[in-house]
Write a protein that holds these residues in place. Sequence first.
Motif, PDB file in Angstrom:
ATOM      1  N   TYR A 147       4.683 -34.929   6.717  1.00  0.00           N
ATOM      2  CA  TYR A 147       4.885 -33.668   6.016  1.00  0.00           C
ATOM      3  C   TYR A 147       4.376 -33.855   4.603  1.00  0.00           C
ATOM      4  O   TYR A 147       4.768 -34.805   3.917  1.00  0.00           O
ATOM      5  CB  TYR A 147       6.386 -33.315   6.022  1.00  0.00           C
ATOM      6  CG  TYR A 147       6.776 -32.115   5.178  1.00  0.00           C
ATOM      7  CD1 TYR A 147       7.538 -32.281   4.034  1.00  0.00           C
ATOM      8  CD2 TYR A 147       6.403 -30.826   5.540  1.00  0.00           C
ATOM      9  CE1 TYR A 147       7.910 -31.196   3.259  1.00  0.00           C
ATOM     10  CE2 TYR A 147       6.765 -29.731   4.772  1.00  0.00           C
ATOM     11  CZ  TYR A 147       7.522 -29.928   3.632  1.00  0.00           C
ATOM     12  OH  TYR A 147       7.890 -28.842   2.867  1.00  0.00           O
ATOM     13  N   PHE A 148       3.471 -32.952   4.193  1.00  0.00           N
ATOM     14  CA  PHE A 148       2.758 -33.126   2.926  1.00  0.00           C
ATOM     15  C   PHE A 148       2.831 -31.832   2.111  1.00  0.00           C
ATOM     16  O   PHE A 148       2.026 -30.927   2.280  1.00  0.00           O
ATOM     17  CB  PHE A 148       1.292 -33.508   3.196  1.00  0.00           C
ATOM     18  CG  PHE A 148       1.142 -34.745   4.034  1.00  0.00           C
ATOM     19  CD1 PHE A 148       1.089 -34.656   5.417  1.00  0.00           C
ATOM     20  CD2 PHE A 148       1.074 -35.992   3.439  1.00  0.00           C
ATOM     21  CE1 PHE A 148       0.970 -35.798   6.197  1.00  0.00           C
ATOM     22  CE2 PHE A 148       0.945 -37.138   4.215  1.00  0.00           C
ATOM     23  CZ  PHE A 148       0.889 -37.041   5.597  1.00  0.00           C
ATOM     24  N   PRO A 149       3.787 -31.746   1.192  1.00  0.00           N
ATOM     25  CA  PRO A 149       3.900 -30.549   0.355  1.00  0.00           C
ATOM     26  C   PRO A 149       3.219 -30.740  -0.991  1.00  0.00           C
ATOM     27  O   PRO A 149       2.995 -31.868  -1.447  1.00  0.00           O
ATOM     28  CB  PRO A 149       5.414 -30.426   0.164  1.00  0.00           C
ATOM     29  CG  PRO A 149       5.900 -31.853   0.194  1.00  0.00           C
ATOM     30  CD  PRO A 149       4.956 -32.605   1.103  1.00  0.00           C
ATOM     31  N   TRP A 150       2.913 -29.635  -1.610  1.00  0.00           N
ATOM     32  CA  TRP A 150       2.439 -29.608  -2.990  1.00  0.00           C
ATOM     33  C   TRP A 150       3.460 -28.820  -3.810  1.00  0.00           C
ATOM     34  O   TRP A 150       3.909 -27.751  -3.385  1.00  0.00           O
ATOM     35  CB  TRP A 150       1.071 -28.947  -3.103  1.00  0.00           C
ATOM     36  CG  TRP A 150      -0.048 -29.821  -2.625  1.00  0.00           C
ATOM     37  CD1 TRP A 150      -0.531 -29.917  -1.356  1.00  0.00           C
ATOM     38  CD2 TRP A 150      -0.832 -30.708  -3.418  1.00  0.00           C
ATOM     39  NE1 TRP A 150      -1.571 -30.816  -1.309  1.00  0.00           N
ATOM     40  CE2 TRP A 150      -1.778 -31.320  -2.566  1.00  0.00           C
ATOM     41  CE3 TRP A 150      -0.851 -31.053  -4.783  1.00  0.00           C
ATOM     42  CZ2 TRP A 150      -2.715 -32.247  -3.006  1.00  0.00           C
ATOM     43  CZ3 TRP A 150      -1.784 -31.971  -5.223  1.00  0.00           C
ATOM     44  CH2 TRP A 150      -2.698 -32.555  -4.341  1.00  0.00           C
ATOM     45  N   TYR A 151       3.781 -29.365  -4.988  1.00  0.00           N
ATOM     46  CA  TYR A 151       4.710 -28.707  -5.885  1.00  0.00           C
ATOM     47  C   TYR A 151       3.982 -28.340  -7.179  1.00  0.00           C
ATOM     48  O   TYR A 151       3.104 -29.057  -7.640  1.00  0.00           O
ATOM     49  CB  TYR A 151       5.901 -29.619  -6.206  1.00  0.00           C
ATOM     50  CG  TYR A 151       6.939 -29.648  -5.112  1.00  0.00           C
ATOM     51  CD1 TYR A 151       6.757 -30.426  -3.966  1.00  0.00           C
ATOM     52  CD2 TYR A 151       8.108 -28.903  -5.219  1.00  0.00           C
ATOM     53  CE1 TYR A 151       7.711 -30.444  -2.965  1.00  0.00           C
ATOM     54  CE2 TYR A 151       9.066 -28.914  -4.216  1.00  0.00           C
ATOM     55  CZ  TYR A 151       8.858 -29.682  -3.100  1.00  0.00           C
ATOM     56  OH  TYR A 151       9.796 -29.696  -2.097  1.00  0.00           O
ATOM     57  N   GLN A 152       4.415 -27.235  -7.755  1.00  0.00           N
ATOM     58  CA  GLN A 152       3.854 -26.736  -9.016  1.00  0.00           C
ATOM     59  C   GLN A 152       4.973 -26.754 -10.048  1.00  0.00           C
ATOM     60  O   GLN A 152       6.090 -26.285  -9.769  1.00  0.00           O
ATOM     61  CB  GLN A 152       3.338 -25.307  -8.808  1.00  0.00           C
ATOM     62  CG  GLN A 152       2.742 -24.625 -10.019  1.00  0.00           C
ATOM     63  CD  GLN A 152       2.453 -23.156  -9.727  1.00  0.00           C
ATOM     64  OE1 GLN A 152       3.325 -22.401  -9.307  1.00  0.00           O
ATOM     65  NE2 GLN A 152       1.207 -22.734  -9.929  1.00  0.00           N
ATOM     66  N   GLN A 153       4.684 -27.281 -11.220  1.00  0.00           N
ATOM     67  CA  GLN A 153       5.705 -27.364 -12.260  1.00  0.00           C
ATOM     68  C   GLN A 153       5.180 -26.813 -13.565  1.00  0.00           C
ATOM     69  O   GLN A 153       4.179 -27.310 -14.095  1.00  0.00           O
ATOM     70  CB  GLN A 153       6.177 -28.815 -12.455  1.00  0.00           C
ATOM     71  CG  GLN A 153       7.308 -28.961 -13.459  1.00  0.00           C
ATOM     72  CD  GLN A 153       7.756 -30.400 -13.620  1.00  0.00           C
ATOM     73  OE1 GLN A 153       6.983 -31.326 -13.464  1.00  0.00           O
ATOM     74  NE2 GLN A 153       9.039 -30.596 -13.917  1.00  0.00           N
ATOM     75  N   PHE A 154       5.883 -25.817 -14.099  1.00  0.00           N
ATOM     76  CA  PHE A 154       5.579 -25.277 -15.425  1.00  0.00           C
ATOM     77  C   PHE A 154       6.452 -25.987 -16.452  1.00  0.00           C
ATOM     78  O   PHE A 154       7.541 -26.477 -16.122  1.00  0.00           O
ATOM     79  CB  PHE A 154       5.816 -23.772 -15.453  1.00  0.00           C
ATOM     80  CG  PHE A 154       4.850 -22.999 -14.588  1.00  0.00           C
ATOM     81  CD1 PHE A 154       5.251 -22.468 -13.375  1.00  0.00           C
ATOM     82  CD2 PHE A 154       3.535 -22.814 -14.991  1.00  0.00           C
ATOM     83  CE1 PHE A 154       4.359 -21.767 -12.570  1.00  0.00           C
ATOM     84  CE2 PHE A 154       2.639 -22.116 -14.203  1.00  0.00           C
ATOM     85  CZ  PHE A 154       3.055 -21.601 -12.987  1.00  0.00           C
ATOM     86  N   PRO A 155       6.002 -26.030 -17.719  1.00  0.00           N
ATOM     87  CA  PRO A 155       6.777 -26.733 -18.752  1.00  0.00           C
ATOM     88  C   PRO A 155       8.205 -26.216 -18.836  1.00  0.00           C
ATOM     89  O   PRO A 155       8.452 -25.013 -18.845  1.00  0.00           O
ATOM     90  CB  PRO A 155       5.981 -26.416 -20.023  1.00  0.00           C
ATOM     91  CG  PRO A 155       4.586 -26.195 -19.554  1.00  0.00           C
ATOM     92  CD  PRO A 155       4.712 -25.510 -18.222  1.00  0.00           C
ATOM     93  N   GLY A 156       9.135 -27.145 -18.871  1.00  0.00           N
ATOM     94  CA  GLY A 156      10.542 -26.783 -18.996  1.00  0.00           C
ATOM     95  C   GLY A 156      11.201 -26.323 -17.715  1.00  0.00           C
ATOM     96  O   GLY A 156      12.380 -25.956 -17.724  1.00  0.00           O
TER      97      GLY A 156
END
Lengths: 112, 113
Positions: free
Chosen positions: B32-41
């Motif tokens: 299982y291969f997910p991608w995560y997106q993270q914005f500052p804070g």
Amino acid sequence: GAGVSQSPSNKVTEKGKDVELRCDPISGHTALYWYRQSLGQGLEFLIYFQGNSAPDKSGLPSDRFSAERTGGSVSTLTIQRTQQEDSAVYLCASSLYNSPLHFGNGTRLTVT
Amino acid sequence: QQQVKQSPQSLIVQKGGISIINCAYENTAFDYFPWYQQFPGKGPALLIAIRPDVSEKKEGRFTISFNKSAKQFSLHIMDSQPGDSATYFCAARKEGSARQLTFGSGTQLTVLP
């Protein structure tokens, strides 16, 4: 309902002091995770709780770190005798079993 | 031992361009291969995920390409927008293991207006 809630959002402490970080997971989520994110680094696994099973503590970096989860809900990560290298963002996530993780916004810990 | 290697560390793309982020893994038990997106804070948020029984998955402007034999997977962001500027993490998890995800080191994407 609401997402994963972490408090405090920021914590500044002096070297050698103990700190407690709190995580309120999404209601009904049986799994709870703690990760650590150092500046410019990826996410480092710390500990995992699943239901009433014994927690997986394999990621805790030293015996100064501990965590508990009371009543299958709220979790507290405790760092004793903090060191400067403990400075990081501590992220909590929750999920249903084998489902995507939902992260909180983290607690930024600064040890001076 | 870093089980998921991510590159590049940072990426600058013009608006409308294609952003490509690559990851390679070592453990063939990952399924299982997910991608995560993270914005500052903010905490990371799931963007898109794939399982190794397919070679590509597309959701809007985001596509995962998966190469099982090479043990590599990549995220393509088509028509990149300034609002896509964030840090992106790939991850992998072993079959049947709800225990944890192994994350890549992250890619800081900047999309210029």
